[in-house]
Design a protein around this motif. Sequence first.
Motif, PDB file in Angstrom:
ATOM      1  N   LYS A 169       0.833  -1.210   0.000  1.00 40.21           N
ATOM      2  CA  LYS A 169       0.000   0.000   0.000  1.00 40.21           C
ATOM      3  C   LYS A 169       0.867   1.258   0.000  1.00 40.21           C
ATOM      4  O   LYS A 169       0.603   2.225  -0.717  1.00 40.21           O
ATOM      5  CB  LYS A 169      -0.944   0.029   1.207  1.00 40.21           C
ATOM      6  CG  LYS A 169      -1.966  -1.077   1.214  1.00 40.21           C
ATOM      7  CD  LYS A 169      -2.919  -0.927   0.054  1.00 40.21           C
ATOM      8  CE  LYS A 169      -3.954  -2.030   0.060  1.00 40.21           C
ATOM      9  NZ  LYS A 169      -4.792  -2.012  -1.126  1.00 40.21           N
TER      10      LYS A 169
ATOM     11  N   GLU B  35       2.477   1.642  -3.439  1.00 38.83           N
ATOM     12  CA  GLU B  35       1.456   2.040  -4.420  1.00 38.83           C
ATOM     13  C   GLU B  35       1.158   3.531  -4.285  1.00 38.83           C
ATOM     14  O   GLU B  35       1.057   4.242  -5.285  1.00 38.83           O
ATOM     15  CB  GLU B  35       0.159   1.248  -4.214  1.00 38.83           C
ATOM     16  CG  GLU B  35       0.191  -0.164  -4.709  1.00 38.83           C
ATOM     17  CD  GLU B  35      -1.109  -0.911  -4.418  1.00 38.83           C
ATOM     18  OE1 GLU B  35      -2.161  -0.267  -4.247  1.00 38.83           O
ATOM     19  OE2 GLU B  35      -1.066  -2.143  -4.367  1.00 38.83           O
ATOM     20  N   HIS B  36       1.011   3.992  -3.055  1.00 37.86           N
ATOM     21  CA  HIS B  36       0.730   5.410  -2.815  1.00 37.86           C
ATOM     22  C   HIS B  36       1.870   6.280  -3.345  1.00 37.86           C
ATOM     23  O   HIS B  36       1.641   7.275  -4.035  1.00 37.86           O
ATOM     24  CB  HIS B  36       0.510   5.676  -1.324  1.00 37.86           C
ATOM     25  CG  HIS B  36       0.277   7.114  -1.013  1.00 37.86           C
ATOM     26  ND1 HIS B  36       1.316   7.996  -0.827  1.00 37.86           N
ATOM     27  CD2 HIS B  36      -0.866   7.831  -0.889  1.00 37.86           C
ATOM     28  CE1 HIS B  36       0.814   9.207  -0.602  1.00 37.86           C
ATOM     29  NE2 HIS B  36      -0.505   9.125  -0.630  1.00 37.86           N
TER      30      HIS B  36
ATOM     31  N   THR C 172      -7.799   7.724  -6.098  1.00 38.62           N
ATOM     32  CA  THR C 172      -7.153   6.464  -5.727  1.00 38.62           C
ATOM     33  C   THR C 172      -6.068   6.701  -4.686  1.00 38.62           C
ATOM     34  O   THR C 172      -5.941   5.951  -3.713  1.00 38.62           O
ATOM     35  CB  THR C 172      -6.563   5.774  -6.974  1.00 38.62           C
ATOM     36  OG1 THR C 172      -7.605   5.578  -7.924  1.00 38.62           O
ATOM     37  CG2 THR C 172      -5.924   4.444  -6.623  1.00 38.62           C
ATOM     38  N   ARG C 173      -5.286   7.762  -4.886  1.00 39.96           N
ATOM     39  CA  ARG C 173      -4.227   8.100  -3.930  1.00 39.96           C
ATOM     40  C   ARG C 173      -4.807   8.383  -2.547  1.00 39.96           C
ATOM     41  O   ARG C 173      -4.279   7.923  -1.528  1.00 39.96           O
ATOM     42  CB  ARG C 173      -3.435   9.300  -4.449  1.00 39.96           C
ATOM     43  CG  ARG C 173      -2.318   9.733  -3.494  1.00 39.96           C
ATOM     44  CD  ARG C 173      -1.563  10.924  -4.001  1.00 39.96           C
ATOM     45  NE  ARG C 173      -2.431  12.091  -4.085  1.00 39.96           N
ATOM     46  CZ  ARG C 173      -2.038  13.289  -4.510  1.00 39.96           C
ATOM     47  NH1 ARG C 173      -0.791  13.477  -4.891  1.00 39.96           N
ATOM     48  NH2 ARG C 173      -2.882  14.296  -4.554  1.00 39.96           N
TER      49      ARG C 173
ATOM     50  N   HIS D  63      -7.618   7.242  -1.340  1.00 37.01           N
ATOM     51  CA  HIS D  63      -8.096   5.967  -0.799  1.00 37.01           C
ATOM     52  C   HIS D  63      -6.924   5.172  -0.214  1.00 37.01           C
ATOM     53  O   HIS D  63      -7.037   4.595   0.879  1.00 37.01           O
ATOM     54  CB  HIS D  63      -8.820   5.179  -1.889  1.00 37.01           C
ATOM     55  CG  HIS D  63      -9.419   3.911  -1.412  1.00 37.01           C
ATOM     56  ND1 HIS D  63     -10.471   3.855  -0.518  1.00 37.01           N
ATOM     57  CD2 HIS D  63      -9.107   2.621  -1.684  1.00 37.01           C
ATOM     58  CE1 HIS D  63     -10.774   2.597  -0.268  1.00 37.01           C
ATOM     59  NE2 HIS D  63      -9.954   1.825  -0.966  1.00 37.01           N
ATOM     60  N   LEU D  64      -5.809   5.141  -0.915  1.00 36.06           N
ATOM     61  CA  LEU D  64      -4.628   4.439  -0.404  1.00 36.06           C
ATOM     62  C   LEU D  64      -4.124   5.082   0.884  1.00 36.06           C
ATOM     63  O   LEU D  64      -3.763   4.380   1.833  1.00 36.06           O
ATOM     64  CB  LEU D  64      -3.509   4.438  -1.457  1.00 36.06           C
ATOM     65  CG  LEU D  64      -3.692   3.485  -2.626  1.00 36.06           C
ATOM     66  CD1 LEU D  64      -2.720   3.818  -3.743  1.00 36.06           C
ATOM     67  CD2 LEU D  64      -3.519   2.043  -2.172  1.00 36.06           C
ATOM     68  N   LYS D  65      -4.129   6.398   0.916  1.00 38.54           N
ATOM     69  CA  LYS D  65      -3.679   7.097   2.119  1.00 38.54           C
ATOM     70  C   LYS D  65      -4.575   6.764   3.307  1.00 38.54           C
ATOM     71  O   LYS D  65      -4.094   6.550   4.423  1.00 38.54           O
ATOM     72  CB  LYS D  65      -3.659   8.612   1.861  1.00 38.54           C
ATOM     73  CG  LYS D  65      -2.999   9.400   2.955  1.00 38.54           C
ATOM     74  CD  LYS D  65      -2.834  10.845   2.549  1.00 38.54           C
ATOM     75  CE  LYS D  65      -2.104  11.632   3.619  1.00 38.54           C
ATOM     76  NZ  LYS D  65      -1.851  13.012   3.200  1.00 38.54           N
TER      77      LYS D  65
ATOM     78  N   GLN E   7      -6.263   3.984   3.668  1.00 37.56           N
ATOM     79  CA  GLN E   7      -5.961   2.598   4.043  1.00 37.56           C
ATOM     80  C   GLN E   7      -4.686   2.527   4.872  1.00 37.56           C
ATOM     81  O   GLN E   7      -4.615   1.788   5.865  1.00 37.56           O
ATOM     82  CB  GLN E   7      -5.816   1.725   2.796  1.00 37.56           C
ATOM     83  CG  GLN E   7      -7.106   1.486   2.064  1.00 37.56           C
ATOM     84  CD  GLN E   7      -6.911   0.666   0.803  1.00 37.56           C
ATOM     85  OE1 GLN E   7      -5.820   0.624   0.234  1.00 37.56           O
ATOM     86  NE2 GLN E   7      -7.968   0.018   0.358  1.00 37.56           N
TER      87      GLN E   7
END
Length: 73
Positions: free
Chosen positions: A22, A25-26, A54-55, A57-59, A61
Amino acid sequence: MFPEYRDLITKLKATDKHFIKKFNEHNELDEQITALEKRSSSDVTSELKLMKSTRLHLKEQILEILKSHQADA
């Protein structure tokens, strides 16, 4: 990103494969967004908007992972 969790991030990057995925990916997405913003042409606007979503959402998570591990400590 999240300086208050610096020590925990370092620990998780060394021990938690899901967190590493994660986190990476971020960071990769963040670099892509920065590159696209430098071009700033109108043809990438919708793509950029999706990438930023999306960024985020990753943050979120990543923050949830950090909070859950902090509670365990």
